[in-house]
Design a protein around this motif. Structure first.
Motif, PDB file in Angstrom:
ATOM      1  N   ASN A  59       0.819  -1.205   0.000  1.00 45.44           N
ATOM      2  CA  ASN A  59       0.000   0.000   0.000  1.00 45.44           C
ATOM      3  C   ASN A  59       0.856   1.260   0.000  1.00 45.44           C
ATOM      4  OD1 ASN A  59       0.655   0.693   2.710  1.00 45.44           O
ATOM      5  ND2 ASN A  59      -1.143  -0.323   3.521  1.00 45.44           N
ATOM      6  N   VAL A  60       0.210   2.400  -0.070  1.00 45.00           N
ATOM      7  CA  VAL A  60       0.889   3.686  -0.211  1.00 45.00           C
ATOM      8  C   VAL A  60       1.762   4.027   1.007  1.00 45.00           C
ATOM      9  CG1 VAL A  60      -0.985   5.108   0.714  1.00 45.00           C
ATOM     10  CG2 VAL A  60       0.527   6.054  -1.041  1.00 45.00           C
ATOM     11  N   LYS A  61       1.497   3.387   2.140  1.00 40.92           N
ATOM     12  CA  LYS A  61       2.300   3.606   3.349  1.00 40.92           C
ATOM     13  C   LYS A  61       3.511   2.680   3.401  1.00 40.92           C
ATOM     14  CE  LYS A  61      -1.702   4.978   6.069  1.00 40.92           C
ATOM     15  NZ  LYS A  61      -2.565   4.599   7.209  1.00 40.92           N
ATOM     16  N   GLY A  62       3.641   1.824   2.377  1.00 38.10           N
ATOM     17  CA  GLY A  62       4.741   0.868   2.367  1.00 38.10           C
ATOM     18  C   GLY A  62       4.456  -0.339   3.240  1.00 38.10           C
ATOM     19  N   GLN A  63       3.183  -0.573   3.517  1.00 45.90           N
ATOM     20  CA  GLN A  63       2.805  -1.686   4.380  1.00 45.90           C
ATOM     21  C   GLN A  63       2.035  -2.747   3.600  1.00 45.90           C
ATOM     22  OE1 GLN A  63       0.635   0.698   7.226  1.00 45.90           O
ATOM     23  NE2 GLN A  63       2.319   0.526   8.689  1.00 45.90           N
ATOM     24  N   ILE A  64       2.027  -3.934   4.165  1.00 46.73           N
ATOM     25  CA  ILE A  64       1.279  -5.038   3.592  1.00 46.73           C
ATOM     26  C   ILE A  64      -0.200  -4.815   3.888  1.00 46.73           C
ATOM     27  CG2 ILE A  64       0.853  -7.523   3.826  1.00 46.73           C
ATOM     28  CD1 ILE A  64       3.924  -7.774   4.360  1.00 46.73           C
ATOM     29  N   ASP A  87      10.439  -1.536   9.019  1.00 42.74           N
ATOM     30  CA  ASP A  87      10.732  -0.792  10.244  1.00 42.74           C
ATOM     31  C   ASP A  87       9.856  -1.305  11.393  1.00 42.74           C
ATOM     32  OD1 ASP A  87       8.202   0.404  10.000  1.00 42.74           O
ATOM     33  OD2 ASP A  87       9.003   2.310   9.260  1.00 42.74           O
ATOM     34  N   GLU A  88       9.888  -0.580  12.531  1.00 41.96           N
ATOM     35  CA  GLU A  88       9.144  -0.997  13.722  1.00 41.96           C
ATOM     36  C   GLU A  88       7.627  -1.036  13.492  1.00 41.96           C
ATOM     37  OE1 GLU A  88      10.989   2.166  13.942  1.00 41.96           O
ATOM     38  OE2 GLU A  88      12.731   0.861  13.914  1.00 41.96           O
ATOM     39  N   GLN A  89       7.129  -0.242  12.537  1.00 41.46           N
ATOM     40  CA  GLN A  89       5.700  -0.231  12.217  1.00 41.46           C
ATOM     41  C   GLN A  89       5.361  -1.201  11.074  1.00 41.46           C
ATOM     42  OE1 GLN A  89       7.374   2.975  12.613  1.00 41.46           O
ATOM     43  NE2 GLN A  89       6.674   2.798  14.721  1.00 41.46           N
ATOM     44  N   ASP A  90       6.296  -2.086  10.761  1.00 32.80           N
ATOM     45  CA  ASP A  90       6.131  -3.042   9.657  1.00 32.80           C
ATOM     46  C   ASP A  90       5.928  -2.334   8.318  1.00 32.80           C
ATOM     47  OD1 ASP A  90       6.685  -5.567  10.579  1.00 32.80           O
ATOM     48  OD2 ASP A  90       4.639  -5.991  11.212  1.00 32.80           O
ATOM     49  N   ALA A  91       6.615  -1.209   8.147  1.00 31.27           N
ATOM     50  CA  ALA A  91       6.545  -0.454   6.894  1.00 31.27           C
ATOM     51  C   ALA A  91       7.881  -0.554   6.165  1.00 31.27           C
ATOM     52  CB  ALA A  91       6.194   1.003   7.161  1.00 31.27           C
ATOM     53  N   ILE A  92       7.810  -0.462   4.861  1.00 30.18           N
ATOM     54  CA  ILE A  92       8.982  -0.492   3.989  1.00 30.18           C
ATOM     55  C   ILE A  92       9.340   0.947   3.639  1.00 30.18           C
ATOM     56  CG2 ILE A  92       9.805  -1.201   1.695  1.00 30.18           C
ATOM     57  CD1 ILE A  92       7.638  -3.485   1.916  1.00 30.18           C
ATOM     58  N   ASP A  93      10.612   1.260   3.623  1.00 28.67           N
ATOM     59  CA  ASP A  93      11.062   2.588   3.214  1.00 28.67           C
ATOM     60  C   ASP A  93      10.918   2.682   1.694  1.00 28.67           C
ATOM     61  OD1 ASP A  93      12.411   4.923   2.535  1.00 28.67           O
ATOM     62  OD2 ASP A  93      14.223   4.428   3.674  1.00 28.67           O
ATOM     63  N   LEU A  94       9.861   3.358   1.252  1.00 27.40           N
ATOM     64  CA  LEU A  94       9.595   3.444  -0.184  1.00 27.40           C
ATOM     65  C   LEU A  94      10.654   4.270  -0.912  1.00 27.40           C
ATOM     66  CD1 LEU A  94       5.701   3.762  -0.244  1.00 27.40           C
ATOM     67  CD2 LEU A  94       7.102   1.741  -0.703  1.00 27.40           C
ATOM     68  N   GLU A  95      11.296   5.197  -0.222  1.00 22.09           N
ATOM     69  CA  GLU A  95      12.382   5.967  -0.852  1.00 22.09           C
ATOM     70  C   GLU A  95      13.497   5.019  -1.308  1.00 22.09           C
ATOM     71  OE1 GLU A  95      12.973   9.522  -1.061  1.00 22.09           O
ATOM     72  OE2 GLU A  95      10.820   9.722  -0.657  1.00 22.09           O
ATOM     73  N   LYS A  96      13.709   3.985  -0.537  1.00 15.84           N
ATOM     74  CA  LYS A  96      14.803   3.048  -0.811  1.00 15.84           C
ATOM     75  C   LYS A  96      14.390   1.863  -1.685  1.00 15.84           C
ATOM     76  CE  LYS A  96      18.314   0.326   1.540  1.00 15.84           C
ATOM     77  NZ  LYS A  96      18.931  -0.028   2.817  1.00 15.84           N
ATOM     78  N   PHE A  97      13.193   1.334  -1.463  1.00 16.95           N
ATOM     79  CA  PHE A  97      12.817   0.065  -2.092  1.00 16.95           C
ATOM     80  C   PHE A  97      11.782   0.176  -3.211  1.00 16.95           C
ATOM     81  CE2 PHE A  97      14.463  -1.297   2.059  1.00 16.95           C
ATOM     82  CZ  PHE A  97      15.386  -2.238   1.647  1.00 16.95           C
TER      83      PHE A  97
END
Length: 105
Positions: A59-64, A87-97
């Motif tokens: 999703n747009v937050k980088g989360q599943i 990260d700690e919130q189970d989000a992916i760094d979209l800037e990086k990935f």
């Protein structure tokens, strides 16, 4: 098959290992900026048939977005196996990935 559906399938297949795209990003790249929900439907109904790397779309937050624990855990496991970090919130760094495909010719 509708042209938008064909584009979505092509784009999802092009996401490289270790990278992700958002549902909206796939829709924009396929020519329909407001088609994120249609991307979800395509993934749900055609992932197996077209051997799509469904786990690389978040999703747009980088989360599943999957709510079923088993599917969500499997998606996270697949992404971590490709080197994607959460990260700690189970989000992916979209800037990086996040993957940005080349425009269609």
């Amino acid at each position: 098959m509708a042209p938008f559906t064909e584009q979505v399938i092509r784009i999802i297949k092009s996401i490289p290992e270790g990278r992700v795209m958002t549902y909206g990003g796939v829709a924009r790249a396929a020519g329909s900026p407001r088609g994120a929900r249609q991307v979800v439907r395509i993934l749900h109904s055609m992932s197996r048939k077209h051997k799509l790397p469904w786990h690389r779309v978040v999703n747009v937050k980088g989360q599943i977005s999957l709510t079923e624990d088993e599917s969500s855990s499997l998606q996270k496991l697949y992404l971590q196996g490709e080197g994607v970090l959460f990260d700690e919130q189970d989000a992916i760094d979209l800037e990086k990935f996040q993957f940005h495909p080349e425009p269609a010719e």
